[in-house]
Structure formats: structure tokens, C-alpha cells
Design an enzyme around this catalytic site. Sequence first.
Site, PDB file in Angstrom:
ATOM      1  CE  LYS A 175      -3.429   2.448   2.619  1.00 56.48           C
ATOM      2  NZ  LYS A 175      -4.294   2.302   3.815  1.00 56.48           N
TER       3      LYS A 175
ATOM      4  CD  GLU B 195       9.182  -5.716   7.245  1.00 54.60           C
ATOM      5  OE1 GLU B 195       8.962  -4.705   6.499  1.00 54.60           O
ATOM      6  OE2 GLU B 195       8.892  -5.636   8.419  1.00 54.60           O
TER       7      GLU B 195
ATOM      8  N   GLY C 184      -4.928  -1.286   4.643  1.00 46.63           N
ATOM      9  CA  GLY C 184      -4.378  -2.559   4.127  1.00 46.63           C
ATOM     10  C   GLY C 184      -4.766  -3.911   4.342  1.00 46.63           C
ATOM     11  NE  ARG C 185      -6.767  -3.526  10.434  1.00 45.77           N
ATOM     12  CZ  ARG C 185      -6.189  -2.271  10.725  1.00 45.77           C
ATOM     13  NH1 ARG C 185      -4.860  -2.212  10.145  1.00 45.77           N
ATOM     14  NH2 ARG C 185      -6.225  -1.338  11.269  1.00 45.77           N
TER      15      ARG C 185
ATOM     16  CD  GLU D 228      -2.135  -4.003  11.158  1.00 46.61           C
ATOM     17  OE1 GLU D 228      -0.917  -4.552  11.235  1.00 46.61           O
ATOM     18  OE2 GLU D 228      -2.742  -3.971  10.175  1.00 46.61           O
TER      19      GLU D 228
ATOM     20  CG  HIS E 189      -5.642 -35.590  16.093  1.00 43.41           C
ATOM     21  ND1 HIS E 189      -5.673 -36.833  17.002  1.00 43.41           N
ATOM     22  CD2 HIS E 189      -6.162 -35.558  15.338  1.00 43.41           C
ATOM     23  CE1 HIS E 189      -6.593 -37.566  16.325  1.00 43.41           C
ATOM     24  NE2 HIS E 189      -7.172 -36.743  15.452  1.00 43.41           N
TER      25      HIS E 189
ATOM     26  CE  LYS F 264       5.466  -0.970   9.877  1.00 46.07           C
ATOM     27  NZ  LYS F 264       4.610  -0.382   9.101  1.00 46.07           N
TER      28      LYS F 264
HETATM   29  O1  F6P Z   1       3.136  -3.078   9.638  1.00 44.86           O
HETATM   30  C1  F6P Z   1       1.752  -3.369   9.556  1.00 44.86           C
HETATM   31  C2  F6P Z   1       1.341  -2.744   8.318  1.00 44.86           C
HETATM   32  O2  F6P Z   1       1.299  -1.450   8.073  1.00 44.86           O
HETATM   33  C3  F6P Z   1       0.078  -3.462   8.076  1.00 44.86           C
HETATM   34  O3  F6P Z   1      -1.078  -2.614   8.302  1.00 44.86           O
HETATM   35  C4  F6P Z   1      -0.057  -3.505   6.369  1.00 44.86           C
HETATM   36  O4  F6P Z   1      -0.884  -4.307   6.023  1.00 44.86           O
HETATM   37  C5  F6P Z   1       1.221  -4.116   6.436  1.00 44.86           C
HETATM   38  O5  F6P Z   1       1.965  -3.205   7.280  1.00 44.86           O
HETATM   39  C6  F6P Z   1       1.888  -3.816   5.031  1.00 44.86           C
HETATM   40  O6  F6P Z   1       2.177  -2.498   4.635  1.00 44.86           O
HETATM   41  P1  F6P Z   1       2.159  -2.123   2.964  1.00 44.86           P
HETATM   42  O7  F6P Z   1       0.933  -2.686   2.199  1.00 44.86           O
HETATM   43  O8  F6P Z   1       2.085  -0.551   3.220  1.00 44.86           O
HETATM   44  O9  F6P Z   1       3.701  -2.766   2.355  1.00 44.86           O
END
Ligand code: F6P
Length: 553
Positions: free
Chosen positions: A207, A213, A266-267, A352, A383, A517
Amino acid sequence: MPHASQPQATPAWQGLALSAAQPLPPLRELLQDSARTLALRAQACGLTLDFSRQRLTPLVLQQLLDLARQQGLADQRDALFAGERINRTEDRAVLHMALRAPAGCHTHPWPADITEQVLAERERMLALAERIRQGHWLGPRRQPITDLVAIGIGGSDLGPRMAVHALQQDTAPAVRVHFVSNPDATALHDVLATLDPLRTGFVVASKTFTTQETLLNAESARHWLQAAGVSDWARQFIAITTAPDKATALGFAPEHTLRFWDWVGGRYSLWSSIGLPLAVAVGREQFEAFLAGAHALDTHFRTAPLAQNLPVLMALLGLWQRNFLNAPTQLVTSYSARLGLLPAYLQQMDMESNGKRVHPDGQPVRVATGPIVWGGLGIDGQHAYYQLLHQGTHRVAIDFIGVRQQASLPDAPPAHAAHLRFNQANLLAQAQALALGRDAQATAASLRAAGLSEAEVQRLTPHRSFDGNVSSNVLWLDALTPFTLGALVALYEHKVFCQAALWQVHAFDQWGVELGKVVAQGLQHSLHTGELPAGVDSATAASLRFLREVPPL
Ligand code: F6P
């Protein structure tokens, strides 16, 4: 934004507290009443919620519905759908529902220009997905791309990953879809190890297009292509973002950049261009059916009376468990193997969103808010961790998810139906055993019947008795289809929204994840250079030295 007060100040909340303080009839007694059982059921969009196994009297249900009214839930829902800027800490509207609205309908409650933008970008995304599926996306030697690697994390990964797994087709896919989220080098390596760089395409979904990452994995993927002699890496990359300028600045091609908007959390973004991997996996028709299921659930949420409204009921039942029956965790346990990734997806959606401790006015919340969401596949759980549900000391709120029908698989063994019935029987058995338990008298009788001595009966009875009285919801899908999956996901989205509205917390920001972060960026620098950050605490300083004592292998 319509007014709502702190929940504990409402008469309904106080009534619920009184109800919870009285001895409630045990489930063993409540489940004798077949009229009650039939009344505690609601259906919509191919989903049936059976909440007869909740420890709930008619008075409690009435008080819960009163709470919804006293907190102005319907007004808050209408403000959401009208596109009011209800995400007030980020000053944004929240309109993921617009992403699944069908073309040709002009009566949506949100502004019309939103629908126009959505339909245009959906068409771009679906056209690209079809091109990929038909083998028209070519690699550097003009061979079709056969593998698509989706790089993203959190909301830019969990939804497409879950839905691709759930809706996978039973025939060989036109293009194989893979997911990489974790920045450990092994995650990307393990996927790429099996792939041909000349026939692999990448989707970088973010987003913000600033998530470290994702950018790290994207950069390594680019190096992998370049190491194989690919000069024009951007031809093999697609970006999906609300910040196309950031993607362009990193070298992504504008014609390979799909967008969505800041009013999509995002979610909650699975329905947007973020769903490209799903559209590639299942094709246009099925993707549209997935959107249609969610849209149908939106309509249900907007129009059904509170007492029959699935998300409202799920929210109220969860709140009853969380705030009055002291269940701090919510187990989601699936008896459909293809819904195995649903709990991880719901974990982000719920935790979240509602992992919050202040009200919109900044005042501390005085009641428990979002539960810890966890789970997996039901039969595997039986199990592993179900022992604790039956005889442990924790209270756990439970959603059992099952399917009523399952299409046979192309090469299915003849016992296909037996597998379905096995799963259904186990779901019902667990719901029943948890609700009814087995008291000491019945346990002792069964031990005596098995011929044990009286001394052994006395010794073993406490270990082999079950208190029962564990509440659960059972949620049946008519069958697992794109339509019902869309409805199921939208159901949980709106449940989370309703709980936030009832507790009066902001569901659509996530400031809590930001601090870590920022700290991580400083510590990366320290690990590279050995310079300790100013004012660093002793534990972190010692750990940094410890890690730098050994070079990376
Ligand atoms: O760190 C959490 C977050 O901000 C989530 O809310 C989001 O879905 C995820 O990181 C990834 O963010 P992006 O889509 O901006 O890479």
C-alpha cells in the site's frame, strides 16, 4: 460521526453485567430446548450461523441488542457506508465495500466518483490477470511467464494468500502463484530455487511502497533476474500500490503499476488490485463471484434487522464472551482444509483493528477490547491443542467453520463423501462435547461398566470428567465457493467494525506497529557499523555486541 458513549456507561452494559453475575443456566439445560435452538440461527449469502451453543438467555440477547442500539451501531454503520471520514486519526474514509460493488448499479451510498475509479482500475487489473493466465505475458526470450511470485506482507499478502489457497482450482493452473512475505533470505530463496528466471514474473504489493521487508525482497528478486542475464527487469515486475509515484521512482513501469486508494485499509485491501494473484489463480469470472459474495453480505449488513444481522450477531456474541464471560481469546477452527489460512488472515484483520486501548477522544478504554485471535484446521487441532479447550483453565470463545456440501474432486477416491461426513461429524462432536461435557457421575458409571474396581473408578473419575459449558458458534458455508468465501470474509470484516463501534475504539488505524519499525531502522545501522545508538538500553547494547562478535556465515 454519530455520538456513542463509553460502553460501560450504557444501561444495556450495566444490565449485561447483572445478567453475567447471576448463575446462567448450563448449556446442558439450554440445549434441551429445540425451539430455542431453532431460534438461535441466522442465515444470509450462503452462510448459516448457529449460535444455539452460546450460554445465552433471551434476556441476555435482548440486552446485547439494546447495547447495539444504545451505542448507535446502525448510525455508525451508515456513516461508514456513506464515506464519512471515520478513520479520524488518519483523516480518511473507509470504503473497501466500494471495491466489491458491481458495475451498473448507481445507488451506492458513497460518492459516485469512487465507484467510477474502482471500476476502471478493476478492469485494468482483471485484463492484466487474464493476459497472464492466457500466457500473453512474455519473458525476455518471448516465452510465457509460468510462475508469478507475489511479494508483500501483512494486508498486502495474507488476503490473496488465504484466498488463493481456499479457491485453488482442481486442474493444473495456467500460471502457478507463489507468495513471499518474510524477509529472511530463505523465504525468497526457497521459492526461487524451483523457478526459471526467464519465465517468472513478480508482483510487488505494498500500500505504502515503503515497507522495508517488501522492498528488500523485491530488490533481491531483481538481482536474481539480473544474475540470470535479464537486462530489463521491470518488464517482469508488476507494482500494486496507493503510491504509484514511489513505484515509478524505484524503476517500476507505469503500465505495470496497478493502484488503489488511501481509503482502503491494508488489511481490507484484498478486493482491490491487491487481489491480482487471486484473479490470476482463479480467473475473472470467479474473482467477480468472490466480489459478489462480499457485496451481498454488505447489503445484508446494511439492511437486515439487527436481530437477524450476521455481523451484528457475531459481534455481540463475541462481546458477550470477551467482556462478560471472561474469554480473552477467539479461536477460529476450520473443518474445511482449504480454509486453513483463514485464521491467520482474521488474526491481522481483528487484532490490528481492535487491539486498541483509547477511545476516539483519547480517554482510556475501561473494558476489554479486541480478543487474541488464533486457530487453524479443526481436525489437526483436535490432535494438538483441543485438550486445553476441554479440560484446561482458560475460557476460549470458539467459531467452528464447516461446509455443508463439497464438490467431488476430479480424481477423488470413491470415499470422497466419507471425508466430508468425517469432518462434519467431528465438528459437531467437538461442539457437543465442549457444550455438554461429562459429569463425574456419568464418568464413574462408564468406568464401572468397563469393569474397573471401585478404587480405580474413584482415582480416575476426576481426570476423565469434563465440565463442559463451553460456548461456541458454528458457521456453515453452503459450500466453499468464491461467492461464499467473499461473504465469509466480509462477515468478519463487519463483525470487527461492529465490535469497534460497540467498544468505541478506532478500528482503521494501526499506530501500534510503527514504533518497532522506527527502532529497527536504527538497529540495522548499528549491526552494520557497530556504532551504538545514542542512549541505547543495556539489554539492546549487549545484544548488538553479541551479534557482531560473529560475522554472517
Ligand atoms: O506494519 C503493519 C502494516 O502497516 C499493515 O497494516 C500492512 O498491511 C502491512 O504493514 C504492509 O504494509 P504495506 O502494504 O504498506 O507494505
